[in-house]
Design a protein around this motif. Structure first.
Motif, short mmCIF file in Angstrom:
data_model
loop_
_atom_site.label_atom_id
_atom_site.label_comp_id
_atom_site.label_asym_id
_atom_site.label_seq_id
_atom_site.Cartn_x
_atom_site.Cartn_y
_atom_site.Cartn_z
N GLU A 238 28.86 39.07 -8.64
CA GLU A 238 27.85 38.28 -7.91
C GLU A 238 26.62 38.08 -8.80
O GLU A 238 26.66 38.31 -10.00
CB GLU A 238 27.50 38.96 -6.58
N ASN A 242 20.89 40.70 -8.02
CA ASN A 242 21.17 41.67 -6.96
C ASN A 242 21.78 42.96 -7.48
O ASN A 242 22.21 43.81 -6.69
CB ASN A 242 22.13 41.05 -5.93
N ARG A 243 21.81 43.14 -8.78
CA ARG A 243 22.46 44.32 -9.35
C ARG A 243 21.45 45.43 -9.64
O ARG A 243 21.19 45.78 -10.79
CB ARG A 243 23.20 43.94 -10.63
N ASN A 255 25.97 45.68 -7.80
CA ASN A 255 25.37 44.76 -6.85
C ASN A 255 25.17 45.47 -5.51
O ASN A 255 26.09 46.10 -5.01
CB ASN A 255 26.27 43.54 -6.67
N CYS A 258 27.72 44.95 -2.84
CA CYS A 258 29.10 45.23 -3.24
C CYS A 258 29.96 45.70 -2.06
O CYS A 258 31.07 45.21 -1.86
CB CYS A 258 29.13 46.27 -4.35
#
Length: 297
Positions: A238, A242-243, A255, A258
């Protein structure tokens, strides 16, 4: 040989053998595929993807690669997108490609041997064409596909709603009010500034080594948990923004969405697999609804 083809075609038309293949100019699956002209792929590629006549727009060249933002393949893709309803683009390479390791000097030698004059070859340079680069092949098929994907995904004339299946990103740059250009609208920070449109062109900035490296980091920075995940092909980790979570092993770069993605993909996998099997058998994927009602899924 061509005379034999024409004779066969005449009989083919007379017997109306074309009727099973009749379709429209619009691809039923709204997909365009760029691939190699290799004779081994003529039937194999379509069979391997479960597609038939009329399903996709097929664009072929030597190597299945895109060399520049303005070559004929890009033109064909733009026509497909704006005129023929293409929504998704696939770039497909293959092993043992004849275009791999092409030697431009050897190609020029063969041209001279076949009667092309040196004057005509030199003329290409005067037309502003980097002739040797234009004739050059590639050393690694995976890298060649990756570069082609980058060109399509970052093309200034390609709408952002077009899906280009990619493990990398970096095609959605952003321009600020003062002309500053950044790698991504999620990374408007000094370290991700590519330049200014008053000083450089968008092509220069979006295709720069720095921006290509930014796009590659989406794949290179994946934690081990992602690399080993059965759903990596669908998620690719993704968006890097966002990680900021860590894996159970303490590795950074996971992420934070996840767990939700994994639950979703796990839930839909049997239904998607069922529809895939129906499609490959040339049956309606919508049969999945009846299978659910029968309790088969």
């Amino acid at each position: 040989m061509i005379d034999e083809f024409l004779a066969y075609n005449k009989q083919f038309v007379t017997e109306k053998a074309y009727e099973p293949y009749v379709t429209t100019k619009y691809p039923d699956k709204k997909v365009a595929i760029v691939s190699c002209m290799d004779t081994r792929l003529t039937q194999l590629l379509m069979a391997s993807l479960g597609i038939k006549n009329g399903d996709v727009k097929m664009i072929k060249n030597a190597g299945g690669i895109i060399q520049s933002p303005f070559d004929s393949t890009i033109r064909s893709l733009l026509v497909g997108v704006y005129e023929l309803g293409v929504k998704e683009i696939m770039i497909i390479g293959h092993t043992d490609c004849g275009a791999q390791h092409l030697d431009p000097d050897e190609m020029i030698r063969l041209m001279l041997e076949r009667g092309v004059s040196q004057e005509h070859i030199d003329m290409m340079k005067y037309c502003g064409i980097d002739f040797r680069s234009w004739l050059n092949g590639f050393n690694n098929s995976e890298e060649a596909v990756r570069k082609s994907v980058e060109i399509v995904a970052k093309h200034p004339l390609m709408p952002k709603d077009i899906i280009v299946r990619a493990k990398t990103c970096g095609h959605a740059g952003v321009i600020e009010f003062n002309g500053d250009v950044y790698s991504c609208d999620h990374y408007v920070f000094p370290e991700f500034k590519l330049g200014n449109i008053y000083e450089k062109t968008l092509i220069e900035m979006m295709y720069s080594d720095r921006q290509l490296e930014f796009g590659q980091m989406k794949q290179k920075a994946l934690p081990t948990q992602c690399r080993n995940c059965e759903f990596l092909f669908a998620c690719n980790g993704e968006c890097p923004k966002n990680r900021f979570a860590v894996t159970p092993d303490g590795e950074p770069g996971l992420n934070y969405l996840c767990k939700g993605y994994h639950q979703f993909f796990s839930h839909v996998a049997p239904y998607m697999d069922y529809m895939k099997r129906e499609l490959l058998a040339e049956r309606a994927p919508a049969n999945v609804m009846e299978a659910i009602r029968r309790g088969e899924l």
